[in-house]
Design a protein around this motif. Structure first.
Motif, PDB file in Angstrom:
ATOM      1  N   LYS A  15      37.455 -24.534 -17.288  1.00 56.53           N
ATOM      2  CA  LYS A  15      38.126 -24.615 -16.045  1.00 56.53           C
ATOM      3  C   LYS A  15      37.223 -24.378 -14.981  1.00 56.53           C
ATOM      4  CE  LYS A  15      42.089 -22.845 -13.172  1.00 56.53           C
ATOM      5  NZ  LYS A  15      43.178 -21.833 -13.298  1.00 56.53           N
ATOM      6  N   LYS A  16      36.340 -23.296 -15.048  1.00 56.39           N
ATOM      7  CA  LYS A  16      35.424 -22.914 -14.171  1.00 56.39           C
ATOM      8  C   LYS A  16      34.151 -22.315 -14.501  1.00 56.39           C
ATOM      9  CE  LYS A  16      36.173 -19.522 -11.242  1.00 56.39           C
ATOM     10  NZ  LYS A  16      36.809 -18.698 -10.180  1.00 56.39           N
ATOM     11  N   ILE A  17      33.041 -22.682 -13.890  1.00 55.06           N
ATOM     12  CA  ILE A  17      31.914 -21.728 -14.616  1.00 55.06           C
ATOM     13  C   ILE A  17      31.095 -21.373 -13.222  1.00 55.06           C
ATOM     14  CG2 ILE A  17      29.560 -21.981 -15.499  1.00 55.06           C
ATOM     15  CD1 ILE A  17      30.779 -24.461 -17.280  1.00 55.06           C
ATOM     16  N   PHE A  34      20.419 -23.189 -17.878  1.00 59.87           N
ATOM     17  CA  PHE A  34      21.908 -23.245 -18.288  1.00 59.87           C
ATOM     18  C   PHE A  34      22.807 -23.825 -17.059  1.00 59.87           C
ATOM     19  CE2 PHE A  34      26.296 -21.855 -18.589  1.00 59.87           C
ATOM     20  CZ  PHE A  34      26.639 -22.259 -20.028  1.00 59.87           C
ATOM     21  N   LEU A  35      22.294 -23.640 -15.886  1.00 58.92           N
ATOM     22  CA  LEU A  35      23.097 -24.179 -14.692  1.00 58.92           C
ATOM     23  C   LEU A  35      22.831 -25.900 -14.671  1.00 58.92           C
ATOM     24  CD1 LEU A  35      24.649 -24.041 -12.098  1.00 58.92           C
ATOM     25  CD2 LEU A  35      22.768 -23.447 -11.147  1.00 58.92           C
ATOM     26  N   ALA A  36      21.788 -26.067 -14.795  1.00 61.07           N
ATOM     27  CA  ALA A  36      20.916 -27.466 -14.921  1.00 61.07           C
ATOM     28  C   ALA A  36      21.779 -28.278 -16.046  1.00 61.07           C
ATOM     29  CB  ALA A  36      19.519 -27.612 -15.002  1.00 61.07           C
ATOM     30  N   LEU A  37      21.998 -27.603 -17.008  1.00 59.69           N
ATOM     31  CA  LEU A  37      22.730 -28.250 -18.209  1.00 59.69           C
ATOM     32  C   LEU A  37      24.185 -28.625 -17.909  1.00 59.69           C
ATOM     33  CD1 LEU A  37      21.082 -26.524 -21.272  1.00 59.69           C
ATOM     34  CD2 LEU A  37      20.671 -29.022 -20.715  1.00 59.69           C
ATOM     35  N   VAL A  38      24.875 -27.339 -17.374  1.00 57.68           N
ATOM     36  CA  VAL A  38      26.303 -27.399 -17.579  1.00 57.68           C
ATOM     37  C   VAL A  38      26.504 -28.377 -16.073  1.00 57.68           C
ATOM     38  CG1 VAL A  38      26.971 -25.629 -18.712  1.00 57.68           C
ATOM     39  CG2 VAL A  38      26.495 -25.435 -16.135  1.00 57.68           C
ATOM     40  N   GLY A  39      25.462 -28.244 -14.990  1.00 59.61           N
ATOM     41  CA  GLY A  39      25.909 -29.146 -13.814  1.00 59.61           C
ATOM     42  C   GLY A  39      25.401 -30.450 -13.750  1.00 59.61           C
ATOM     43  N   SER A  40      24.712 -31.069 -14.913  1.00 62.30           N
ATOM     44  CA  SER A  40      24.261 -32.238 -15.005  1.00 62.30           C
ATOM     45  C   SER A  40      25.549 -33.215 -14.682  1.00 62.30           C
ATOM     46  CB  SER A  40      23.600 -32.556 -16.309  1.00 62.30           C
ATOM     47  OG  SER A  40      24.417 -32.609 -17.455  1.00 62.30           O
ATOM     48  N   GLU A  41      25.203 -34.526 -14.625  1.00 59.95           N
ATOM     49  CA  GLU A  41      26.334 -35.490 -14.276  1.00 59.95           C
ATOM     50  C   GLU A  41      26.870 -36.056 -15.813  1.00 59.95           C
ATOM     51  OE1 GLU A  41      25.798 -39.212 -12.116  1.00 59.95           O
ATOM     52  OE2 GLU A  41      24.549 -38.105 -10.759  1.00 59.95           O
ATOM     53  N   LYS A  42      25.938 -35.782 -16.659  1.00 59.62           N
ATOM     54  CA  LYS A  42      26.598 -36.250 -18.142  1.00 59.62           C
ATOM     55  C   LYS A  42      27.468 -35.240 -18.652  1.00 59.62           C
ATOM     56  CE  LYS A  42      24.765 -37.405 -22.631  1.00 59.62           C
ATOM     57  NZ  LYS A  42      23.578 -37.712 -23.302  1.00 59.62           N
ATOM     58  N   ALA A  43      27.017 -33.918 -18.512  1.00 61.19           N
ATOM     59  CA  ALA A  43      28.222 -32.681 -18.796  1.00 61.19           C
ATOM     60  C   ALA A  43      29.635 -32.853 -17.868  1.00 61.19           C
ATOM     61  CB  ALA A  43      27.427 -31.591 -18.357  1.00 61.19           C
ATOM     62  N   ARG A  44      29.358 -33.070 -16.578  1.00 61.36           N
ATOM     63  CA  ARG A  44      30.432 -33.089 -15.598  1.00 61.36           C
ATOM     64  C   ARG A  44      31.412 -34.112 -16.001  1.00 61.36           C
ATOM     65  NH1 ARG A  44      29.678 -30.292 -10.631  1.00 61.36           N
ATOM     66  NH2 ARG A  44      32.000 -30.649 -10.486  1.00 61.36           N
ATOM     67  N   ALA A  45      30.994 -35.175 -16.418  1.00 60.40           N
ATOM     68  CA  ALA A  45      31.742 -36.475 -16.553  1.00 60.40           C
ATOM     69  C   ALA A  45      32.453 -36.158 -17.899  1.00 60.40           C
ATOM     70  CB  ALA A  45      30.776 -37.520 -17.081  1.00 60.40           C
ATOM     71  N   THR A  46      32.436 -34.985 -18.849  1.00 59.66           N
ATOM     72  CA  THR A  46      33.109 -34.570 -19.917  1.00 59.66           C
ATOM     73  C   THR A  46      34.794 -33.910 -19.217  1.00 59.66           C
ATOM     74  OG1 THR A  46      32.107 -32.674 -20.175  1.00 59.66           O
ATOM     75  CG2 THR A  46      31.414 -34.392 -21.464  1.00 59.66           C
ATOM     76  N   ASN A  47      34.552 -33.433 -18.095  1.00 59.56           N
ATOM     77  CA  ASN A  47      35.532 -32.979 -17.378  1.00 59.56           C
ATOM     78  C   ASN A  47      35.554 -32.793 -15.759  1.00 59.56           C
ATOM     79  OD1 ASN A  47      37.882 -31.291 -16.610  1.00 59.56           O
ATOM     80  ND2 ASN A  47      37.337 -29.379 -17.863  1.00 59.56           N
ATOM     81  N   MET A  48      35.959 -33.763 -15.328  1.00 55.80           N
ATOM     82  CA  MET A  48      35.772 -33.972 -13.691  1.00 55.80           C
ATOM     83  C   MET A  48      36.582 -32.937 -13.117  1.00 55.80           C
ATOM     84  SD  MET A  48      33.729 -36.294 -13.705  1.00 55.80           S
ATOM     85  CE  MET A  48      33.816 -36.559 -11.863  1.00 55.80           C
ATOM     86  N   ASN A  49      37.517 -31.919 -13.495  1.00 54.21           N
ATOM     87  CA  ASN A  49      38.384 -31.099 -13.156  1.00 54.21           C
ATOM     88  C   ASN A  49      37.523 -29.701 -13.171  1.00 54.21           C
ATOM     89  OD1 ASN A  49      40.433 -32.545 -12.302  1.00 54.21           O
ATOM     90  ND2 ASN A  49      41.291 -32.359 -14.194  1.00 54.21           N
ATOM     91  N   CYS A  50      36.689 -29.585 -13.761  1.00 52.18           N
ATOM     92  CA  CYS A  50      35.844 -28.416 -14.186  1.00 52.18           C
ATOM     93  C   CYS A  50      35.031 -27.908 -12.967  1.00 52.18           C
ATOM     94  CB  CYS A  50      34.791 -28.532 -15.407  1.00 52.18           C
ATOM     95  SG  CYS A  50      33.733 -27.017 -15.665  1.00 52.18           S
ATOM     96  N   GLU A  51      35.109 -26.797 -12.426  1.00 57.45           N
ATOM     97  CA  GLU A  51      34.222 -26.368 -11.296  1.00 57.45           C
ATOM     98  C   GLU A  51      32.939 -25.932 -11.639  1.00 57.45           C
ATOM     99  OE1 GLU A  51      36.429 -24.710  -7.660  1.00 57.45           O
ATOM    100  OE2 GLU A  51      37.813 -24.352  -9.211  1.00 57.45           O
ATOM    101  N   VAL A  52      31.811 -26.249 -11.192  1.00 60.10           N
ATOM    102  CA  VAL A  52      30.646 -25.647 -11.552  1.00 60.10           C
ATOM    103  C   VAL A  52      29.933 -24.933 -10.374  1.00 60.10           C
ATOM    104  CG1 VAL A  52      28.223 -25.844 -12.382  1.00 60.10           C
ATOM    105  CG2 VAL A  52      30.082 -26.847 -13.384  1.00 60.10           C
ATOM    106  N   ILE A  53      30.068 -23.687 -10.086  1.00 65.07           N
ATOM    107  CA  ILE A  53      29.564 -23.010  -8.887  1.00 65.07           C
ATOM    108  C   ILE A  53      28.426 -22.060  -9.017  1.00 65.07           C
ATOM    109  CG2 ILE A  53      30.720 -21.408  -6.979  1.00 65.07           C
ATOM    110  CD1 ILE A  53      33.387 -22.034  -8.435  1.00 65.07           C
TER     111      ILE A  53
END
Length: 108
Positions: A15-17, A34-53
């Motif tokens: 839900k949120k990172i 780690f932030l670069a990996l979870v914030g990448s476009e490829k990772a974000r595309a797996t769940n558009m509702n996930c907030e990376v803050i």
């Protein structure tokens, strides 16, 4: 980068990172990777509702990654003494446990 670039990050069960760090400390490299990996476009595309803050502080606080899953469970990792690979491994194993598609594939 110390983390494997071929690692696919799945955010389906997340839900949120929140990634919190002080950029002027010497122990934040793995947290930033780690932030670069979870914030990448490829990772974000797996769940558009996930907030990376990202929370950038200047108070010499230790780097902390706080992951909230869709079922309400939290995973808090203190990145000061962990490598990016260790954090990614713990994160991915927890995500795979919570992913309904992974569970359905294992039952077959």
């Amino acid at each position: 980068m110390a983390a494997p670039s071929k690692a696919t990050v799945l955010l389906k069960a997340v839900k949120k990172i929140t990634v919190q760090f002080c950029p002027f400390e010497s122990n934040v490299r793995s947290t930033r990777e780690f932030l670069a990996l979870v914030g990448s476009e490829k990772a974000r595309a797996t769940n558009m509702n996930c907030e990376v803050i990202p929370v950038v502080k200047h108070d010499k606080s230790e780097p902390v990654i706080d992951v909230t899953y869709v079922d309400g469970e939290r995973l808090v990792m203190k990145g000061e003494r962990l490598t990016c690979s260790e954090m990614l491994s713990a994160f991915q194993s927890r995500c795979k446990e919570k992913d309904p598609q992974t569970k359905a594939g294992a039952k077959k």
